[in-house]
Motif scaffolding. Structure first.
Motif, mmCIF file in Angstrom:
data_model
loop_
_atom_site.group_PDB
_atom_site.id
_atom_site.type_symbol
_atom_site.label_atom_id
_atom_site.label_comp_id
_atom_site.label_asym_id
_atom_site.label_seq_id
_atom_site.Cartn_x
_atom_site.Cartn_y
_atom_site.Cartn_z
ATOM 1 N N GLU A 141 1.049 -1.328 0.161
ATOM 2 C CA GLU A 141 0.062 -0.015 0.055
ATOM 3 C C GLU A 141 0.838 1.334 -0.038
ATOM 4 O O GLU A 141 1.415 1.648 0.915
ATOM 5 C CB GLU A 141 -0.755 0.210 1.075
ATOM 6 N N LEU A 145 -1.068 7.149 -1.297
ATOM 7 C CA LEU A 145 -2.532 6.890 -1.970
ATOM 8 C C LEU A 145 -3.490 6.494 -1.043
ATOM 9 O O LEU A 145 -4.754 6.279 -1.390
ATOM 10 C CB LEU A 145 -2.158 5.875 -3.008
ATOM 11 N N ILE A 146 -3.255 6.130 0.370
ATOM 12 C CA ILE A 146 -3.934 5.662 1.341
ATOM 13 C C ILE A 146 -5.041 6.669 1.775
ATOM 14 O O ILE A 146 -4.790 7.833 2.000
ATOM 15 C CB ILE A 146 -3.353 5.205 2.669
ATOM 16 N N GLY A 147 -6.519 6.395 1.357
ATOM 17 C CA GLY A 147 -7.529 7.388 1.629
ATOM 18 C C GLY A 147 -7.490 8.304 0.669
ATOM 19 O O GLY A 147 -8.335 9.421 0.961
ATOM 20 N N SER A 148 -6.912 8.054 -0.306
ATOM 21 C CA SER A 148 -6.660 9.459 -1.592
ATOM 22 C C SER A 148 -7.737 9.215 -2.570
ATOM 23 O O SER A 148 -8.365 10.239 -3.155
ATOM 24 C CB SER A 148 -5.547 9.406 -2.314
ATOM 25 N N GLY A 181 -6.753 3.293 -2.122
ATOM 26 C CA GLY A 181 -7.488 4.102 -3.078
ATOM 27 C C GLY A 181 -8.335 3.050 -3.801
ATOM 28 O O GLY A 181 -9.080 3.747 -4.898
ATOM 29 N N ILE A 182 -8.401 1.622 -3.589
ATOM 30 C CA ILE A 182 -9.267 0.923 -4.304
ATOM 31 C C ILE A 182 -10.891 1.042 -4.109
ATOM 32 O O ILE A 182 -11.002 1.210 -2.636
ATOM 33 C CB ILE A 182 -8.886 -0.399 -3.961
ATOM 34 N N LEU A 200 -6.801 -4.985 -0.185
ATOM 35 C CA LEU A 200 -6.977 -4.577 1.273
ATOM 36 C C LEU A 200 -7.531 -3.261 1.079
ATOM 37 O O LEU A 200 -6.862 -2.289 0.391
ATOM 38 C CB LEU A 200 -5.736 -4.485 2.108
ATOM 39 N N LEU A 201 -8.618 -2.984 1.495
ATOM 40 C CA LEU A 201 -9.437 -1.684 1.227
ATOM 41 C C LEU A 201 -10.183 -0.869 2.523
ATOM 42 O O LEU A 201 -10.322 -1.841 3.269
ATOM 43 C CB LEU A 201 -10.148 -1.539 0.070
HETATM 44 O O1 G3P Z 1 -5.567 -1.007 4.984
HETATM 45 C C1 G3P Z 1 -6.112 -0.564 3.814
HETATM 46 C C2 G3P Z 1 -5.994 0.861 3.603
HETATM 47 O O2 G3P Z 1 -4.852 1.503 4.223
HETATM 48 C C3 G3P Z 1 -6.556 1.510 1.952
HETATM 49 O O3 G3P Z 1 -7.160 2.605 2.427
HETATM 50 O O4 G3P Z 1 -8.889 4.239 2.626
HETATM 51 O O5 G3P Z 1 -7.472 3.957 0.423
HETATM 52 O O6 G3P Z 1 -8.758 2.175 0.912
HETATM 53 P P1 G3P Z 1 -8.281 3.229 1.741
#
Ligand code: G3P
Length: 222
Positions: A141, A145-148, A181-182, A200-201
Motif C-alpha cells: 500500500e 495513496l491511502i485514503g486518497s 484508493g481501491i 486490502l481496502l
Molecule cells: O488498509 C487499507 C488501507 O490502508 C487503504 O485505505 O481508504 O485507501 O482504501 P483506503
C-alpha cells in the motif's frame, strides 16, 4: 487457484465502529455468500468479539503488539485477539508501523497459534523484506495513496507488479494483496491483472452511501 480475497480494514472510522461495524460485517458476509468471493473484516479490537460471534466470515485484528502476556497496559495481546475470535491479524500498517524485529516476532507467534498474518508494506523493498519473514500475505500500500481515492492499481501499477515479483522471488508461498484508493470494479480488476491475489481496502467501501452495493460493484468485474 484460490478465489480473490477482499479484506476490509475498518480502521477507526465512526462508520465502521461498534454497531456500524456489525452492519458492515453483515454486508461483507452477504456479499461473500452471494458472490462466492472471500471477504474478511478487520475491525477495531473492541469489536472483534462481537463480530466473530455474529458473522461467519473471518475476522482479523488490525494490529498485535510484540509483547508477551504480563504487564503491558493498553497493548493488544495475540492470545486475547485469538480468544476474541480473530483468525489472524494485519500488522505493520502504514498507520501503525513496527520495527522489523517486532514484525518477525508477531509473525512467528501468530503462525505458531495457527492464525494468519497480513503484513502491510509501503514499497517494493519492504515487501521483499516482509516476504522473507514468512507471513501468509503481504499487502503493498503506497502510503501517499491511502485514503486518497486514487487507486494504486492505476496510479502506481509498477509498485504492485514489482512487489509481486520481489515477493514471489523470495517466498513463492506468500500471497500478495494490494491496497490504497481501491473502490471500484475496475480498480479491483486492474489489481488482479497486476498479479495481486486480492485487495486490502477501507474508505471507498466504509464511506460509501451503500457499502453493500459498493462491495458488489467492487467484485462485479472479476
Ligand atoms: O488498509 C487499507 C488501507 O490502508 C487503504 O485505505 O481508504 O485507501 O482504501 P483506503
Amino acid at each position: 487457484t484460490q478465489t480473490p480475497l477482499v479484506i476490509l480494514n475498518f480502521k477507526t472510522y465512526i462508520e465502521s465502529t461498534g454497531e456500524k461495524a456489525l452492519q458492515l460485517a453483515r454486508a461483507l458476509e452477504e456479499v461473500s455468500e452471494e458472490t462466492g468471493i472471500s471477504m474478511v473484516a478487520a475491525p477495531q479490537g473492541a469489536d472483534l468479539w462481537r463480530l466473530s460471534q455474529e458473522v461467519k466470515i473471518p475476522v482479523l485484528a488490525q494490529h498485535i503488539d510484540p509483547v508477551e502476556a504480563g504487564g503491558h497496559t493498553g497493548s493488544m495481546l495475540l492470545e486475547c485477539a485469538k480468544e476474541a475470535g480473530a483468525a489472524g491479524t494485519l500488522i505493520n500498517h502504514s498507520e501503525q508501523r513496527m520495527q522489523l524485529a517486532d514484525i518477525e516476532t508477531v509473525i512467528r507467534k501468530t503462525n505458531a497459534e495457527g492464525m494468519n498474518t497480513v503484513v502491510c508494506t509501503n514499497n517494493i523493498l519492504t515487501s521483499a523484506a516482509a516476504a522473507a519473514l514468512n507471513p501468509d500475505f503481504v499487502a503493498i500500500e503506497p502510503p501517499e495513496l491511502i485514503g486518497s481515492g486514487i487507486p494504486v492499481s492505476q496510479a502506481e501499477p509498477e509498485i504492485v507488479e514489482g512487489s509481486v515479483a520481489a515477493i514471489k522471488d523470495i517466498n513463492p508461498d506468500v500471497r500478495v494483496l494490494c491496497g490504497a484508493g481501491i473502490s471500484t470494479g475496475d480498480d479491483m480488476k486492474a489489481a488482479l491483472e497486476l498479479g495481486s491475489e486480492g485487495v486490502l481496502l477501507a474508505s471507498g467501501i466504509i464511506m460509501a452511501p451503500d457499502p453493500k452495493q459498493a462491495l458488489l460493484d467492487l467484485v462485479s468485474k472479476i
